[in-house]
Structures are given as structure tokens and as C-alpha cells.
Design a protein around this motif. Structure first.
Motif, PDB file in Angstrom:
ATOM      1  N   LYS A 157      15.162 -23.225  16.799  1.00 35.87           N
ATOM      2  CA  LYS A 157      13.947 -22.649  16.700  1.00 35.87           C
ATOM      3  C   LYS A 157      13.846 -21.556  17.975  1.00 35.87           C
ATOM      4  O   LYS A 157      13.121 -20.655  17.853  1.00 35.87           O
ATOM      5  CB  LYS A 157      12.517 -23.739  17.074  1.00 35.87           C
ATOM      6  CG  LYS A 157      12.507 -24.755  16.060  1.00 35.87           C
ATOM      7  CD  LYS A 157      12.206 -23.922  14.829  1.00 35.87           C
ATOM      8  CE  LYS A 157      11.907 -25.168  13.563  1.00 35.87           C
ATOM      9  NZ  LYS A 157      11.678 -24.515  12.312  1.00 35.87           N
ATOM     10  N   LYS A 158      14.602 -22.084  19.052  1.00 37.32           N
ATOM     11  CA  LYS A 158      14.761 -21.181  20.116  1.00 37.32           C
ATOM     12  C   LYS A 158      16.226 -20.437  20.548  1.00 37.32           C
ATOM     13  O   LYS A 158      17.023 -21.338  20.483  1.00 37.32           O
ATOM     14  CB  LYS A 158      14.392 -22.013  21.407  1.00 37.32           C
ATOM     15  CG  LYS A 158      12.972 -22.451  21.315  1.00 37.32           C
ATOM     16  CD  LYS A 158      12.545 -23.059  22.573  1.00 37.32           C
ATOM     17  CE  LYS A 158      13.457 -24.152  23.279  1.00 37.32           C
ATOM     18  NZ  LYS A 158      12.992 -24.626  24.474  1.00 37.32           N
ATOM     19  N   ALA A 159      16.240 -19.213  20.377  1.00 33.56           N
ATOM     20  CA  ALA A 159      17.779 -18.655  20.402  1.00 33.56           C
ATOM     21  C   ALA A 159      17.556 -17.272  21.020  1.00 33.56           C
ATOM     22  O   ALA A 159      16.628 -16.707  20.918  1.00 33.56           O
ATOM     23  CB  ALA A 159      18.401 -18.741  18.913  1.00 33.56           C
ATOM     24  N   ILE A 160      18.626 -16.873  21.324  1.00 32.90           N
ATOM     25  CA  ILE A 160      18.741 -15.416  22.061  1.00 32.90           C
ATOM     26  C   ILE A 160      19.924 -14.788  21.429  1.00 32.90           C
ATOM     27  O   ILE A 160      21.179 -15.458  21.693  1.00 32.90           O
ATOM     28  CB  ILE A 160      18.852 -15.468  23.668  1.00 32.90           C
ATOM     29  CG1 ILE A 160      17.475 -15.905  24.203  1.00 32.90           C
ATOM     30  CG2 ILE A 160      19.290 -14.093  24.232  1.00 32.90           C
ATOM     31  CD1 ILE A 160      17.728 -16.201  25.649  1.00 32.90           C
ATOM     32  N   VAL A 161      19.976 -13.779  21.078  1.00 33.04           N
ATOM     33  CA  VAL A 161      21.153 -12.716  20.676  1.00 33.04           C
ATOM     34  C   VAL A 161      21.428 -11.933  21.678  1.00 33.04           C
ATOM     35  O   VAL A 161      20.834 -10.937  22.084  1.00 33.04           O
ATOM     36  CB  VAL A 161      20.961 -11.722  19.414  1.00 33.04           C
ATOM     37  CG1 VAL A 161      22.237 -11.207  18.976  1.00 33.04           C
ATOM     38  CG2 VAL A 161      20.349 -12.731  18.249  1.00 33.04           C
ATOM     39  N   HIS A 162      22.483 -12.449  22.631  1.00 28.26           N
ATOM     40  CA  HIS A 162      22.958 -12.119  23.738  1.00 28.26           C
ATOM     41  C   HIS A 162      23.801 -10.564  23.612  1.00 28.26           C
ATOM     42  O   HIS A 162      24.367 -10.476  22.531  1.00 28.26           O
ATOM     43  CB  HIS A 162      23.766 -12.920  24.553  1.00 28.26           C
ATOM     44  CG  HIS A 162      25.160 -12.340  25.272  1.00 28.26           C
ATOM     45  ND1 HIS A 162      24.916 -11.452  26.344  1.00 28.26           N
ATOM     46  CD2 HIS A 162      26.591 -12.547  24.943  1.00 28.26           C
ATOM     47  CE1 HIS A 162      26.169 -11.167  26.932  1.00 28.26           C
ATOM     48  NE2 HIS A 162      27.067 -11.707  25.968  1.00 28.26           N
ATOM     49  N   CYS A 163      23.550  -9.627  24.107  1.00 25.20           N
ATOM     50  CA  CYS A 163      24.218  -8.529  24.346  1.00 25.20           C
ATOM     51  C   CYS A 163      24.426  -7.792  22.943  1.00 25.20           C
ATOM     52  O   CYS A 163      25.407  -7.137  22.228  1.00 25.20           O
ATOM     53  CB  CYS A 163      25.693  -8.599  24.703  1.00 25.20           C
ATOM     54  SG  CYS A 163      26.495  -6.835  25.160  1.00 25.20           S
ATOM     55  N   TYR A 164      23.097  -7.511  22.414  1.00 21.49           N
ATOM     56  CA  TYR A 164      22.885  -6.915  21.049  1.00 21.49           C
ATOM     57  C   TYR A 164      23.142  -5.347  21.022  1.00 21.49           C
ATOM     58  O   TYR A 164      22.406  -4.755  21.970  1.00 21.49           O
ATOM     59  CB  TYR A 164      21.650  -7.422  20.581  1.00 21.49           C
ATOM     60  CG  TYR A 164      21.481  -6.811  19.039  1.00 21.49           C
ATOM     61  CD1 TYR A 164      22.160  -7.587  18.238  1.00 21.49           C
ATOM     62  CD2 TYR A 164      20.941  -5.703  18.869  1.00 21.49           C
ATOM     63  CE1 TYR A 164      21.910  -7.310  16.717  1.00 21.49           C
ATOM     64  CE2 TYR A 164      20.766  -5.158  17.407  1.00 21.49           C
ATOM     65  CZ  TYR A 164      21.638  -6.220  16.313  1.00 21.49           C
ATOM     66  OH  TYR A 164      21.301  -5.954  14.959  1.00 21.49           O
ATOM     67  N   THR A 165      24.137  -4.984  20.206  1.00 21.11           N
ATOM     68  CA  THR A 165      24.204  -3.510  20.112  1.00 21.11           C
ATOM     69  C   THR A 165      24.266  -2.901  18.701  1.00 21.11           C
ATOM     70  O   THR A 165      24.612  -1.827  18.667  1.00 21.11           O
ATOM     71  CB  THR A 165      25.887  -3.141  20.773  1.00 21.11           C
ATOM     72  OG1 THR A 165      26.677  -4.020  19.832  1.00 21.11           O
ATOM     73  CG2 THR A 165      25.920  -3.719  22.145  1.00 21.11           C
ATOM     74  N   ARG A 166      23.621  -3.618  17.928  1.00 21.44           N
ATOM     75  CA  ARG A 166      23.832  -3.125  16.629  1.00 21.44           C
ATOM     76  C   ARG A 166      22.256  -2.332  16.060  1.00 21.44           C
ATOM     77  O   ARG A 166      21.514  -2.452  16.740  1.00 21.44           O
ATOM     78  CB  ARG A 166      23.967  -4.382  15.544  1.00 21.44           C
ATOM     79  CG  ARG A 166      25.414  -4.895  15.822  1.00 21.44           C
ATOM     80  CD  ARG A 166      26.638  -3.987  15.238  1.00 21.44           C
ATOM     81  NE  ARG A 166      27.815  -4.656  15.239  1.00 21.44           N
ATOM     82  CZ  ARG A 166      28.489  -5.119  13.967  1.00 21.44           C
ATOM     83  NH1 ARG A 166      27.769  -4.806  12.766  1.00 21.44           N
ATOM     84  NH2 ARG A 166      29.575  -5.589  13.977  1.00 21.44           N
TER      85      ARG A 166
END
Length: 264
Positions: A157-166
């Protein structure tokens, strides 16, 4: 600018010790530049322990703990027990950085998936955020799609996409599940056109900001060692792309971080 939350920094990186840069000085300099909160992120057992130590030592510093996907083949189930034990430490807010990285090699994919699953379970058992490192070759989204499959299967339920560049379409696959997209200093690079479009089209409620220091130093400091104080350039660039005030970017991204990390 004031009140910025650098949600992903590495005070525990050896490069700072090698250059005799004190954590206390980095925090002091960052606060002068408007940074009020920090998440120090682990990438193996040693760095995770250091993240916990800094979180306990400094006000408004929090910790993420975990084993980086590129290195999981060096670790075993006993190491996962150490992560589980550390998860109970005060001011630990996330399990990370964990995930899948297919950028450098096709080896160890199954080991990466297994460690990702096991560390997600630790996050869920302790009501912590899954802070994800996901990287793939430029022409492929497979690491992201594999990560989504695992996240869905384990009902994260709780997540972070670290360092997204797309781009925005891939970002939407994560935001529609309620996950946050973390914007790094790469957004200041002139050639980061896909990320510029992503920032333009994402809602402020769907993003947070980070430095990933000592890496990915933003313009105009690119080429130098990155530190949390440089996140001000990332805030400015996001504000310019979205044509809004910097204060609005800070308020939203910090609020998002505080909420997902359960910091009052």
C-alpha cells in the motif's frame, strides 16, 4: 525557501568520510538552504546501522534501512534478520533502498526478486514504507514491470519510487496504485525531457523530492559532490516546469513525505 524534506540522502556514504565532511556540517548547510527534514537511506547492513545512528543523533533526520538490489547476492537470510531487527529502531520510516536493478547485468535477477519480496515483507510487518530502487536499460521497462508484479502480489500500500527519471506513462502505473514518485536533481538536466514532462503532468500530491546525495548533483553544481543543500535547485526547477510558486512545491512535497512516513 524553508521546510524542504530531502527524502533520500546518504550521510552514510563513505565518500563524505574520505573527504572529511562532517554530517553535522552538511545538516547545518542544508538548513541554511531551506531543508528541514532528511531521510538517510541505507544500502547494506553497515550503512543501514549508520542511518539508524544518525537518525537517533540528529533532530529531523530519519532512517531507511535495506539491502540494495545490486548487492543482494552478497548477503543471506541472516542479514535479512538484521534488517528485521533494525526495523524496530526509533525513527526508521522505510525499508530501502530495495528493489530491482537490471541496468548493469542480467545476472542475479531471481536473487534480486527474492530479496525484494523478503524486504517488502519486513516493511509490511512493521508498517513501513517500501522505498524502491528500480533501474533498467534505457530501452526497457522490465525491471519496473517486474517490480509492479511483486508489489501487486504482496499487496503493498505504501511505496516510493526513488530517483524516478522516466516518462509519464510508466509513472502512472505507480501513482494509480497510490505510490509516490520521488524527483531527483536529474530534473535540472537540460536533456531530461521525459522527466520534465512527467513533472509537468504529475499532480503535486503524487511527488516528493530527493537529492540521492552524494550522487546526481543538480545543475548548476553538476560535476561536484552532491549534498542535501542542493535540493533547492530541484525545487526551483519543478516550480518553473509547473509554473507555480516554489513555496507550493515545498508545502506539497513535504506534506506528502510527512504523511507517508507518518511523521507528525
Amino acid at each position: 525557501m524553508a521546510g524542504i524534506f530531502d527524502t533520500h540522502t546518504h550521510f552514510n556514504d563513505v565518500v563524505y568520510k574520505e573527504q572529511e565532511i562532517e554530517v553535522s556540517e552538511m545538516i547545518k548547510d542544508a538548513k541554511v538552504n531551506g531543508v528541514s527534514h532528511f531521510c538517510c537511506v541505507g544500502f547494506d547492513i553497515k550503512s543501514s546501522k549508520e542511518a539508524c545512528k544518525y537518525a537517533l543523533k540528529y533532530p529531523n533526520v530519519y532512517a531507511a534501512i535495506g539491502i540494495h538490489p545490486n548487492d543482494v547476492y552478497k548477503f543471506n537470510k541472516q542479514d535479512l534478520l538484521e534488517i528485521e531487527e533494525m526495523a524496530h529502531s526509533d525513527k526508521v520510516v522505510a525499508i530501502g533502498e530495495v528493489g530491482l536493478d537490471y541496468f548493469y547485468t542480467d545476472q542475479h535477477k531471481e536473487i534480486q526478486k527474492e530479496f525484494f519480496k523478503e524486504q517488502i515483507k519486513i516493511a509490511k510487518n512493521n508498517d513501513l514504507v517500501v522505498m524502491m530502487h528500480i533501474r533498467d536499460k534505457d530501452e526497457s521497462d522490465q525491471a519496473y514491470l517486474d517490480a509492479l508484479e511483486i508489489l501487486d502480489k504482496l499487496q503493498v500500500k505504501k511505496a516510493i519510487v526513488h530517483c524516478y527519471t522516466r516518462g509519464i506513462e510508466l509513472a502512472r502505473k505507480f501513482t494509480k496504485r497510490g505510490y509516490l514518485i520521488s524527483i531527483p536533481g536529474v530534473v535540472t538536466f537540460k536533456n531530461a525531457t521525459k522527466l520534465h514532462e512527467t513533472v509537468e503532468k504529475l499532480s503535486l500530491n503524487e511527488m516528493i523530492v530527493e537529492t540521492d546525495a552524494p550522487y546526481l548533483t543538480p545543475e548548476p553544481k553538476r560535476g561536484k559532490l552532491n549534498m542535501s543543500k542542493n535540493i533547492a535547485y530541484t525545487i526551483e526547477k519543478i516550480a518553473n516546469i509547473k509554473k507555480i510558486n516554489k513555496a507550493d512545491v515545498i508545502e506539497a512535497t513535504t506534506s506528502n513525505a510527512m504523511k507517508i512516513f507518518k511523521i507528525s
